[in-house]
Design a protein around this motif. Structure first.
Motif: not given
Length: 124
Positions: A27-42
């Motif tokens: 368990f962690f204080r903050c968890m989430g999802w991020f995404r990254q498309a080719p040539g784009k920032e996270r």
């Protein structure tokens, strides 16, 4: 050691749904999802803190839902009404030392961990 293992990605037509899962080692204080498309920032997509409060990017608000299962230590991302712009590699991530949590915390936190990613492809 923090371990995060994603599953559930795939290909879907616009308007469809996918559910991403992430097996988490703790368990962690903050968890989430991020995404990254080719040539784009996270891009931070969604996050959840220990109290269960959730945070979303404007681009997914009302379409994506983040949740967790404390018993299984799993993290989920339900993605509905998908659009081609959602196409990206999706990563489950944790920011165990962050005092605050927001949609970008798992992207910018000094101490963060993430999994190997799962590909989501949405066709028009």
């Amino acid at each position: 050691q923090v371990q995060l293992v994603e599953s559930g990605g795939g290909s879907v037509q616009a308007g469809g749904s996918l559910r991403l899962s992430c097996a988490v080692s703790g368990f962690f204080r903050c968890m989430g999802w991020f995404r990254q498309a080719p040539g784009k920032e996270r891009e931070g997509v969604a996050a959840i803190d220990l109290s269960g409060r959730t945070y979303y990017a404007d681009s997914v608000w009302g379409r994506f839902t983040i949740s967790n299962d404390n018993a299984k230590k799993d993290l989920y991302l339900q993605m509905d009404r998908l659009i081609p712009e959602d196409t990206a590699m999706y990563y489950c991530a944790a920011a165990p030392l962050s005092l605050r949590c927001g949609k970008d915390t798992v992207v910018i936190a000094t101490t963060r961990y993430w999994g190997q990613g799962t590909q989501v492809t949405v066709s028009s």
